[in-house]
Write a protein that holds these residues in place. Structure first.
Motif, PDB file in Angstrom:
ATOM      1  N   THR A 210       0.790  -1.448  -0.019  1.00 45.25           N
ATOM      2  CA  THR A 210      -0.057   0.126   0.020  1.00 45.25           C
ATOM      3  C   THR A 210       0.844   1.224   0.064  1.00 45.25           C
ATOM      4  O   THR A 210       1.975   1.134   0.333  1.00 45.25           O
ATOM      5  CB  THR A 210      -1.005   0.143   1.218  1.00 45.25           C
ATOM      6  OG1 THR A 210      -2.152   1.010   0.820  1.00 45.25           O
ATOM      7  CG2 THR A 210      -0.268   0.344   2.517  1.00 45.25           C
ATOM      8  N   LEU A 211       0.421   2.412  -0.368  1.00 43.55           N
ATOM      9  CA  LEU A 211       0.982   3.563  -0.409  1.00 43.55           C
ATOM     10  C   LEU A 211       1.074   4.472   0.696  1.00 43.55           C
ATOM     11  O   LEU A 211      -0.041   4.438   1.523  1.00 43.55           O
ATOM     12  CB  LEU A 211       0.589   4.418  -1.535  1.00 43.55           C
ATOM     13  CG  LEU A 211       0.692   3.835  -2.819  1.00 43.55           C
ATOM     14  CD1 LEU A 211      -0.085   4.777  -4.137  1.00 43.55           C
ATOM     15  CD2 LEU A 211       2.113   3.738  -3.255  1.00 43.55           C
ATOM     16  N   ALA A 212       2.188   5.181   0.912  1.00 41.10           N
ATOM     17  CA  ALA A 212       2.160   6.363   2.127  1.00 41.10           C
ATOM     18  C   ALA A 212       2.379   7.304   1.053  1.00 41.10           C
ATOM     19  O   ALA A 212       3.542   7.856   0.561  1.00 41.10           O
ATOM     20  CB  ALA A 212       3.126   6.167   3.161  1.00 41.10           C
ATOM     21  N   TYR A 213       1.004   7.980   0.518  1.00 39.16           N
ATOM     22  CA  TYR A 213       1.229   9.199  -0.677  1.00 39.16           C
ATOM     23  C   TYR A 213       0.312  10.244  -0.529  1.00 39.16           C
ATOM     24  O   TYR A 213      -0.887   9.864   0.107  1.00 39.16           O
ATOM     25  CB  TYR A 213       0.859   8.207  -1.735  1.00 39.16           C
ATOM     26  CG  TYR A 213       0.737   8.782  -3.003  1.00 39.16           C
ATOM     27  CD1 TYR A 213       1.889   9.704  -3.343  1.00 39.16           C
ATOM     28  CD2 TYR A 213      -0.484   8.813  -3.888  1.00 39.16           C
ATOM     29  CE1 TYR A 213       1.761  10.368  -4.845  1.00 39.16           C
ATOM     30  CE2 TYR A 213      -0.597   9.333  -5.132  1.00 39.16           C
ATOM     31  CZ  TYR A 213       0.437  10.107  -5.671  1.00 39.16           C
ATOM     32  OH  TYR A 213       0.279  10.797  -6.935  1.00 39.16           O
ATOM     33  N   GLN A 214       0.691  11.303  -0.578  1.00 44.35           N
ATOM     34  CA  GLN A 214      -0.269  12.473  -0.448  1.00 44.35           C
ATOM     35  C   GLN A 214      -0.834  12.474   1.094  1.00 44.35           C
ATOM     36  O   GLN A 214      -0.331  12.773   2.004  1.00 44.35           O
ATOM     37  CB  GLN A 214      -1.429  12.472  -1.466  1.00 44.35           C
ATOM     38  CG  GLN A 214      -0.745  12.681  -2.844  1.00 44.35           C
ATOM     39  CD  GLN A 214      -1.810  12.784  -4.179  1.00 44.35           C
ATOM     40  OE1 GLN A 214      -2.758  12.082  -4.031  1.00 44.35           O
ATOM     41  NE2 GLN A 214      -1.457  13.305  -5.160  1.00 44.35           N
TER      42      GLN A 214
ATOM     43  N   LEU B  21       6.409   4.551   0.645  1.00 44.27           N
ATOM     44  CA  LEU B  21       6.573   5.943   0.863  1.00 44.27           C
ATOM     45  C   LEU B  21       6.895   6.780  -0.405  1.00 44.27           C
ATOM     46  O   LEU B  21       7.969   6.595  -0.926  1.00 44.27           O
ATOM     47  CB  LEU B  21       7.387   6.178   2.018  1.00 44.27           C
ATOM     48  CG  LEU B  21       7.628   7.756   2.509  1.00 44.27           C
ATOM     49  CD1 LEU B  21       6.119   8.073   2.812  1.00 44.27           C
ATOM     50  CD2 LEU B  21       8.532   7.670   3.631  1.00 44.27           C
ATOM     51  N   CYS B  22       6.126   7.945  -0.853  1.00 48.55           N
ATOM     52  CA  CYS B  22       6.538   8.308  -2.011  1.00 48.55           C
ATOM     53  C   CYS B  22       6.842   9.903  -1.578  1.00 48.55           C
ATOM     54  O   CYS B  22       6.313  10.780  -0.831  1.00 48.55           O
ATOM     55  CB  CYS B  22       4.964   8.568  -2.730  1.00 48.55           C
ATOM     56  SG  CYS B  22       4.270   7.105  -2.887  1.00 48.55           S
ATOM     57  N   SER B  23       7.863  10.233  -2.509  1.00 45.71           N
ATOM     58  CA  SER B  23       8.791  11.476  -2.150  1.00 45.71           C
ATOM     59  C   SER B  23       8.062  12.715  -3.187  1.00 45.71           C
ATOM     60  O   SER B  23       8.959  13.595  -3.519  1.00 45.71           O
ATOM     61  CB  SER B  23      10.209  11.480  -2.369  1.00 45.71           C
ATOM     62  OG  SER B  23      10.533  10.743  -4.068  1.00 45.71           O
ATOM     63  N   ILE B  24       6.908  12.531  -3.743  1.00 41.83           N
ATOM     64  CA  ILE B  24       6.524  13.201  -5.039  1.00 41.83           C
ATOM     65  C   ILE B  24       6.489  14.905  -4.673  1.00 41.83           C
ATOM     66  O   ILE B  24       6.905  15.821  -5.211  1.00 41.83           O
ATOM     67  CB  ILE B  24       4.958  12.786  -5.479  1.00 41.83           C
ATOM     68  CG1 ILE B  24       4.552  13.445  -6.669  1.00 41.83           C
ATOM     69  CG2 ILE B  24       4.193  13.386  -4.342  1.00 41.83           C
ATOM     70  CD1 ILE B  24       3.801  12.996  -7.342  1.00 41.83           C
TER      71      ILE B  24
END
Length: 595
Positions: free
Chosen positions: A321-325, A344-347
Motif C-alpha cells: 500500500t502507499l504512503a502518498y499524499q 512511501l512516496c517522495s513526490i
C-alpha cells in the motif's frame, strides 16, 4: 546484511601475475583457454544461463573458447558456477543467509567459485565477476564496454555479499530490457526478465488499485456506502473507498483472492489508494484518522485486515500500500503486519537538494517515522520531470545521497520512477545505469559512478559532457529553484547564460567525436534537452541576448532548432515529450508561436 568486500579492478591480473609471485586462477593465456566452466547436472535454468553468459563474455574478452561441462576436471582450473558445482570445490559451501540474490566469489586453490542464492544469486555472481574483475560494463540495452585481454588471471578472492534492497527498479524505458536488467541487477515488475534471468518481483495490480478491486461502475449504484462520503454525500468521482465498511472489505478480499489465483506468479499484491485525494469523511473513518493522527492509520488498519484474510491461502504474497499524499505521515498507533509493504512516496520533494537537506524536512521526518514501525518499507522516488521529459533536470548530485539515505533508514525496496514512456529522455541511460549500481550497493559514490558512465559512454567527449552538466547543476544550486518532478520551463536556472554556456560545451563534445558516428549520436542525444529548453523559452532568451548584446550560440532560427531536434529524436525513437501525450505538441506549439 552480510559482511561486504567490494571487488576492485585490482583483481584483474595479467601475465605478470606469476612473475610477481601472486596466487592466481589462470583463465586464459595468449588467447587460449586455461580453465573450464563447471555446472552441476541439476543446475537451475538461471544457473545454466549464468554459465552460458560467462563463457560468452570470457570468449569476447580473451578470444578463447570456453567449454561448459558437468563434472570437475583435475587437469584444468575450474570455474564452478552455481551452488551445486561449488560443493565440488568446497564441501562446506552453503547458501545459508544468501536469500534469493546473495553472491559468493571465492578462489579455492586454482579454482574459482561463482555462486549464490536461488533464483538469481549465481547469475549476479557471474555478472559481478565480469564487471568488477574483468571490466565489463553494460551502459544501456545497446551500448557496452567489453575489454579485450588475451591473458587473464585472477588473484585470491573471498567475497560474500547480500544486497540490502530486495526490490530494485530504475524505472526508465531503456532499463526495461531483460538482459540489461539482469546484468545490472534490477528486479522490478516492469523489467522484461524471463525465467533464464531468474525472474523478478511480480505484482498483482501495481498501484492505485482501490477502484480496480471495487469498480464504481459495478458497485456504486447498489452500494454507495462502500465509497467516500465527502461533504455529507457518497461519491466515487475523485474519491476513495470507505475503509470502515466491512461488507466492502469482504468483497474486495474476494476479488483480490480471485485475481491472485489467476496470477500465481505474483509475489506482491497492491491494495492502494487512487491517484488523488478524496478520502472518506464519514464519522467512523474520521474517528480512526483522528485517533491515529494520520489518515495512514485507517489505511493500515484496512490493509492489515486484508493481509490477514489472504495470508493462509497466499503465504508468499505481501500486500503493498502507499504512503502518498494524504497518507504520507505515519500513524500514531497501528503498525504494518509483517506481510504488508508500505511504499512511501517522495513526490512533494525538491530534487535539487538531497532528502537529508532541510528543504525536504517534511519527507525526512516521515521516512524516519515509517522506518521505526515498518519491517518492509519501500520508497517510490522520482528522478525525472514528468511535465517535460526533455528539459534539463539537474538532479544527478542527489542520486547517491538519496539512495544511501533510504538504505540507512530501514528501506527494503526502491522504485526510481523516471521517463518510462519514451526513449532518449534527458540523460536517461546515465540515470538508469547509475541508479542500478546504487540500488545494488547503496554505499557507492553517486558522483564517481556518474563520472564513470560519462567516461565510458561518451569517450573523448566526456570532459565536455561533464562541463555541460556542471553548468546546469551549479545553476540550479545558485538559483535556488525547487526542481520538482513537474517543473515548468520558467525555472530561474534555465537562463540565457546557463543554456548558452551549456550549449557551447555540448558543441565542443560533438566536435571531439565527429569522426565516430556512434559516439556522435550519443552526444547529439545529450544535446536534445538544451535544444528543447531553448525552443520552449525562445522569445525570452532571444530578448535577453539582444538586450545584453550577447552572442547567440544556438541555431539561428527556431525552425532550425526544431529540425535538429526532430532529426535526432527520430533516430532515437522518441515518441513523446512528457508522461501523458504522444507526439511533439509542446515543440510544435512553440514553433508556431515563434516563427
Amino acid at each position: 546484511m552480510m559482511n561486504v568486500r567490494r571487488i576492485g579492478c585490482v583483481g584483474l591480473i595479467l601475465a605478470s601475475c606469476a612473475s610477481l609471485g601472486l596466487s592466481a586462477v589462470t583463465i586464459s593465456k595468449d588467447g587460449q583457454a586455461q580453465a573450464i566452466i563447471v555446472l552441476a547436472p541439476d543446475a537451475s535454468e538461471p544457473e545454466q544461463y549464468a554459465a552460458k553468459e560467462l563463457a560468452q563474455f570470457l570468449g569476447q574478452i580473451t578470444g578463447a573458447e570456453f567449454k561448459v561441462v558437468d563434472r570437475k576436471n583435475e587437469q584444468a582450473s575450474c570455474l564452478f558456477v552455481g551452488p551445486g558445482a561449488a560443493k565440488w570445490a568446497d564441501g562446506q559451501f552453503s547458501t545459508e543467509g544468501l536469500g534469493a540474490e546473495g553472491i559468493v566469489l571465492k578462489t579455492v586453490g586454482d579454482d574459482l567459485i561463482l555462486a549464490g542464492g536461488r533464483p538469481r544469486g549465481t547469475l549476479y555472481a557471474v555478472y559481478t565477476f565480469l564487471e568488477d574483475q574483468l571490466g565489463c560494463r553494460w551502459w544501456s540495452s545497446t551500448e557496452s564496454t567489453i575489454p579485450r585481454k588475451p591473458t587473464v588471471a585472477i588473484e585470491t578472492l573471498d567475497v560474500r555479499y547480500v544486497p540490502p534492497l530486495e526490490y530494485r527498479s530504475p524505472f526508465w524505458t531503456d532499463a526495461f530490457d531483460g538482459d540489461w536488467s539482469a546484468r545490472n541487477k534490477a528486479n522490478g515488475q516492469a523489467h522484461r526478465l524471463e525465467a533464464r534471468h531468474g525472474g523478478k518481483h511480480i505484482y498483482e495490480g501495481f498501484v492505485h488499485t482501490f477502484f480496480p478491486l471495487i469498480p464504481p461502475e459495478k458497485y456504486f449504484a447498489d452500494h454507495p456506502e462502500w465509497f467516500s462520503e465527502i461533504n455529507g454525500k457518497r461519491k466515487h468521482e475523485h474519491a476513495q473507498l470507505c475503509l470502515t465498511n466491512e461488507a466492502m472489505r469482504q468483497e474486495l478480499v474476494k476479488n483480490l483472492k480471485q485475481n491472485l489465483r489467476n496470477n500465481p506468479a505474483a509475489t506482491i499484491a497492491s491494495v492502494s489508494q487512487n491517484d488523488w485525494y478524496g478520502n472518506c469523511e464519514c464519522a467512523a473513518c474520521k474517528a480512526i484518522e483522528q485517533e491515529e493522527e494520520s489518515p495512514a492509520g485507517l489505511m493500515l488498519r484496512f490493509v492489515n485486515a486484508v493481509a490477514q484474510d489472504i495470508e493462509k491461502e497466499f503465504p508468499n504474497v505481501a500486500l503493498s500500500t502507499l504512503a502518498y499524499q494524504y497518507t504520507r505521515p505515519p500513524p500514531k498507533i497501528t503498525k504494518p503486519r509483517p506481510n504488508v509493504i508500505v511504499q512511501l512516496c517522495s513526490i512533494e520533494c525538491s530534487f535539487s537538494k538531497p532528502l537529508a537537506d532541510e528543504r525536504n524536512k517534511a519527507f525526512r521526518d516521515d521516512i524516519i517515522g515509517w522506518s521505526k514501525i515498518s519491517e518492509r518499507l519501500y520508497i517510490w522516488d522520482y528522478t525525472t520531470n514528468f511535465r517535460h521529459y526533455f528539459l534539463p533536470h539537474p538532479n544527478l548530485r542527489v542520486l547517491g545521497p538519496n539512495v544511501k539515505f533510504f538504505a540507512d533508514h530501514n528501506v527494503a525496496g526502491v522504485f526510481e520512477q523516471g521517463a518510462y514512456t519514451t526513449n532518449a529522455a534527458e540523460m536517461a541511460e546515465l540515470r538508469a545505469w547509475v541508479l542500478a549500481k546504487l540500488l545494488w550497493d547503496p554505499t557507492r559514490d553517486g558522483e564517481v559512478l556518474t563520472n564513470e558512465f560519462i567516461e565510458g559512454y561518451y569517450g573523448l567527449a566526456a570532459p565536455h559532457i561533464k562541463a555541460y552538466l556542471k553548468v546546469t547543476h551549479d545553476a540550479v544550486e545558485a538559483a535556488g529553484d525547487w526542481l520538482g518532478c513537474f517543473q515548468e520551463t520558467n525555472a530561474k536556472f534555465l537562463s540565457f547564460d546557463t543554456l548558452s554556456r551549456g550549449w557551447q560545451h555540448l558543441q565542443a563534445a560533438e566536435q571531439a567525436v565527429a569522426d565516430d558516428p556512434d559516439l556522435r549520436l550519443r552526444v547529439q542525444t545529450a544535446q536534445l534537452p538544451a535544444l528543447y529548453a531553448v525552443m520552449m523559452r525562445w522569445k525570452n532568451l532571444r530578448e535577453t541576448a539582444q538586450s545584453t548584446n550577447a552572442d547567440w550560440p544556438m541555431p539561428d532560427t527556431i525552425q532550425a532548432a526544431f529540425d535538429q531536434f526532430m532529426n535526432i529524436a527520430k533516430k532515437k525513437n522518441v515518441t513523446r515529450l512528457n508522461e501523458w501525450q504522444d507526439g511533439f505538441g509542446n515543440l510544435e506549439k512553440a514553433l508556431a508561436e515563434n516563427k
